[in-house]
Design a protein around this motif. Structure first.
Motif, PDB file in Angstrom:
ATOM      1  N   GLY A  81      -1.578   5.159   0.422  1.00 15.80           N
ATOM      2  CA  GLY A  81      -1.209   4.356   1.354  1.00 15.80           C
ATOM      3  C   GLY A  81      -2.280   4.368   2.524  1.00 15.80           C
ATOM      4  N   ALA A 117      -0.127  -6.511  -6.449  1.00 14.31           N
ATOM      5  CA  ALA A 117       1.074  -6.487  -5.493  1.00 14.31           C
ATOM      6  C   ALA A 117       1.312  -7.418  -4.749  1.00 14.31           C
ATOM      7  CB  ALA A 117       0.509  -5.326  -4.480  1.00 14.31           C
ATOM      8  N   ARG A 173      -5.154  -3.266  -7.996  1.00 14.26           N
ATOM      9  CA  ARG A 173      -3.764  -3.015  -7.523  1.00 14.26           C
ATOM     10  C   ARG A 173      -3.352  -4.033  -6.491  1.00 14.26           C
ATOM     11  NH1 ARG A 173      -2.239   3.101  -7.398  1.00 14.26           N
ATOM     12  NH2 ARG A 173      -3.311   4.144  -9.052  1.00 14.26           N
ATOM     13  N   GLY A 211      -0.254  -1.161   1.272  1.00 15.28           N
ATOM     14  CA  GLY A 211       0.080   0.157   1.496  1.00 15.28           C
ATOM     15  C   GLY A 211       0.799   0.816   0.501  1.00 15.28           C
ATOM     16  N   GLN A 212       1.729   0.400   0.007  1.00 16.00           N
ATOM     17  CA  GLN A 212       2.626   0.626  -1.219  1.00 16.00           C
ATOM     18  C   GLN A 212       1.763   0.733  -2.369  1.00 16.00           C
ATOM     19  OE1 GLN A 212       6.177  -1.616  -1.192  1.00 16.00           O
ATOM     20  NE2 GLN A 212       6.644  -1.184   0.667  1.00 16.00           N
ATOM     21  N   ALA A 213       0.834  -0.179  -2.420  1.00 15.81           N
ATOM     22  CA  ALA A 213       0.074  -0.283  -3.785  1.00 15.81           C
ATOM     23  C   ALA A 213      -1.201   0.555  -3.849  1.00 15.81           C
ATOM     24  CB  ALA A 213      -0.597  -1.809  -3.937  1.00 15.81           C
ATOM     25  N   ASP A 232       2.149  -3.932   4.592  1.00 19.07           N
ATOM     26  CA  ASP A 232       3.371  -2.758   3.928  1.00 19.07           C
ATOM     27  C   ASP A 232       3.206  -2.923   2.438  1.00 19.07           C
ATOM     28  OD1 ASP A 232       4.464  -2.190   6.160  1.00 19.07           O
ATOM     29  OD2 ASP A 232       6.077  -3.788   6.145  1.00 19.07           O
ATOM     30  N   ARG A 233       2.867  -4.139   1.845  1.00 24.49           N
ATOM     31  CA  ARG A 233       2.772  -4.139   0.427  1.00 24.49           C
ATOM     32  C   ARG A 233       1.608  -3.622  -0.036  1.00 24.49           C
ATOM     33  NH1 ARG A 233       4.713 -10.023  -1.715  1.00 24.49           N
ATOM     34  NH2 ARG A 233       4.368  -8.938  -3.795  1.00 24.49           N
TER      35      ARG A 233
END
Length: 452
Positions: A127, A44, A40, A121-123, A118-119
Motif C-alpha cells: 500500500g 485496478a 496492477r 493503494g489496495q493494488a 484508495d484503489r
C-alpha cells in the motif's frame, strides 16, 4: 553578419497571490518492478484510465527522489479522472509517488483523487507508505470540512485579486491580460465579477452548510460535487474552452491532444444539458465545437435557437505561456503541440514550426555574442552572408538568435535558431518560418523565454 540587441520580453507573472494549493501526494515503496506496478494499477483502474507517458525533464513532484530526465530509468503514468487534470504517478529507484493538484478544481475533484488513491493503494504491495493531503480529507473523510478548506482557499485567492493579472492558472495562461480584467480558468473576468465572487465566498464560509454554497461561490471552482452536476459540467467545459481548445480549423498533421480537448468540452456541455436543460452552457462555443468536431448536434435547442453572448474563443486565440521543464515559453496559442519527452517540445501550424529543447550546460559564464559567433561559423558560406544575429539580454537570462532568410521565394521564409541561458540551464530553439509574420513571431518566441 548583421547584429542587433533585443530587449527580452518578460512574461507577465506579477500579481500572483501567495496562496498554498491543496495538493495530495502519496508515496510507496512497492518492492516490485515498474512493469508489475503498471499491470496492477491498470487492472485496478481499468486500462482506459491508466496511461504510461514520456517523463518530462525536471524535478520529481513534491521533492521526491530522482534525477532530471528519463535516462535514469524514471517511469511515468497518468491516471484519467475525468474532464480535469490527471493524477501523475512516477517511479524512480524503487520509490513510487502519486500527485494531484486539486486547486482550483474543487472538493469534488479532491474526493475523486482520494478515491483513486484508495484503489491504487489496495493494488500496490504494501500500500501507500505515506499520504499527505493538505486539505486533511484523506485522514478524516468529512466532506463539510473539505468544502470549508476549499472556500478558505478560494477566499484567500480572490481576496488578493486586486492588481493580480492571473488567478488559479499556475505558470500557464494568456500572455497578455486586458486592462481591468483577471484571467481565470474559465476566462477573463471583470472587477464586478471578482467582487461578487469574494462576497459569495465570505457568505458561504460563514454558513452552517459549507458544502452547499450558492452559485456565485461555486463559480470560483470547476468541480464542486462528488459526482459533477450540471453546473460543474458547464464549468469544466468552459475551462476546457478557455484554456485548451484551439478554435481554428486544423489542416495538415492531426493533433490527438487537441481533438481530445474539443471532444471533452463537448461531452461536458452535452452532459450538463442532459442533467438540466436550462444549464448555463455557452451557446456560441457549443455551436463551434459541433462544427470543429463534425459531431451531430445533440443539444439542438441551444444550437438552433439561442441568442446572446458572442463567440469569444478562449486564451488560445492569442499568445499563451506554457511550462517546458523549468522554463516558461510564450507561443501563439493556436499552434498545435507535441511533447517529445526529455524536455523537447514541438509546436506548429501552416506558417511556422517551433522546436524547443531544455537542457543544462557548463556553469562557466555564458557569452551570447561568442556563442552566436560560433553558431554563425558553422553555417554554409552563403547562409553566413545572409545571417543576422540578435543578442537577447534581460534581467536574468542571456542568449542569442540567428536569423537566416531564404534567398528566394519558396516554402520557407527564414530559419531562426538560438540559445538562451540562465545559470547552468539552457534552452535551444529552432523556428522554421514560412511567412514574414511567422519570422516576427519566431523572434518574439526567443525573446520571451524565461525560467518558470
Amino acid at each position: 553578419m548583421a547584429a542587433s540587441v533585443g530587449r527580452l520580453e518578460r512574461p507577465r507573472v506579477e500579481g500572483y497571490p501567495p496562496v498554498v494549493g491543496l495538493d495530495v501526494v502519496a508515496r510507496a515503496e512497492p518492492g516490485v518492478a515498474w512493469e508489475e506496478v503498471s499491470r496492477r494499477c491498470r487492472r485496478a483502474l481499468g486500462a482506459a484510465r491508466w496511461r504510461e507517458v514520456e517523463p518530462a525533464a525536471g524535478p520529481w513532484p513534491g521533492g521526491a527522489p530522482g534525477r532530471v530526465g528519463a535516462a535514469d530509468g524514471r517511469r511515468v503514468a497518468e491516471v484519467d479522472v475525468g474532464p480535469a487534470a490527471p493524477i501523475v504517478v512516477e517511479s524512480s529507484e524503487g520509490a513510487l509517488v502519486a500527485r494531484a493538484r486539486t486547486t482550483p478544481w474543487g472538493p469534488g475533484y479532491h474526493q475523486r483523487v482520494v478515491a483513486v488513491l484508495d484503489r491504487l493503494g489496495q493494488a500496490l504491495p504494501g500500500g501507500w507508505r505515506e499520504v499527505r493531503d493538505a486539505a486533511g480529507y484523506f485522514e478524516v473523510r468529512r466532506r463539510a470540512e473539505l468544502c470549508r478548506r476549499f472556500l478558505d482557499w478560494g477566499r484567500a485567492l480572490w481576496g488578493d485579486a486586486a492588481g493580480a493579472a492571473r488567478l488559479g492558472l499556475g505558470v500557464e495562461g494568456p500572455l497578455e491580460v486586458p486592462p481591468g480584467q483577471v484571467a481565470t480558468p474559465t476566462g477573463f473576468k471583470d472587477g464586478a465579477w471578482v467582487r461578487r465572487t469574494r462576497a459569495a465566498l465570505d457568505q458561504a464560509r460563514g454558513s452552517a452548510r459549507p458544502d452547499r454554497p450558492g452559485r456565485a461561490a461555486r463559480e470560483a471552482f470547476l468541480w464542486w460535487c462528488a459526482t459533477p452536476d450540471s453546473l460543474d459540467l458547464s464549468q469544466l467545459g468552459r475551462a476546457l474552452c478557455a484554456t485548451d481548445v484551439i478554435w481554428r480549423p486544423m489542416t495538415g498533421e492531426d493533433d490527438p491532444g487537441q481533438e481530445a480537448a474539443r471532444r471533452r468540452a463537448l461531452d461536458c456541455f452535452e452532459a450538463a444539458l442532459e442533467g438540466d436543460p436550462r444549464a448555463d452552457v455557452p451557446a456560441p462555443e457549443l455551436r463551434r465545437l459541433y462544427e470543429l468536431t463534425g459531431r451531430r448536434p445533440r443539444a439542438g435547442r441551444l444550437v438552433e435557437g439561442a441568442e446572446g453572448e458572442a463567440f469569444w474563443g478562449g486564451y488560445r486565440e492569442g499568445w499563451i505561456r506554457l511550462a517546458i521543464g523549468r522554463w516558461a515559453v510564450a507561443v501563439p496559442g493556436w499552434l498545435r503541440g507535441a511533447v517529445g519527452g526529455e524536455g523537447h517540445d514541438v509546436f506548429w501550424d501552416d506558417e511556422m514550426t517551433v522546436h524547443v529543447s531544455v537542457g543544462r550546460g557548463p556553469r562557466r559564464a555564458f557569452s551570447p555574442r561568442a556563442a552566436a559567433a560560433r553558431h554563425v561559423g558553422w553555417l554554409l558560406p552563403d547562409e553566413r552572408a545572409r545571417a543576422r544575429v540578435e543578442v537577447l539580454e534581460g534581467d536574468d537570462v542571456r542568449g542569442y538568435a540567428v536569423v537566416v532568410p531564404t534567398p528566394d521565394v519558396g516554402t520557407r521564409d527564414a530559419l531562426i535558431q538560438g540559445l538562451v541561458a540562465h545559470d547552468a540551464e539552457r534552452v535551444g530553439f529552432t523556428v522554421v518560418a514560412r511567412s514574414p509574420a511567422a519570422r516576427d513571431m519566431g523572434l518574439r518566441f526567443g525573446r520571451c523565454l524565461r525560467p518558470a
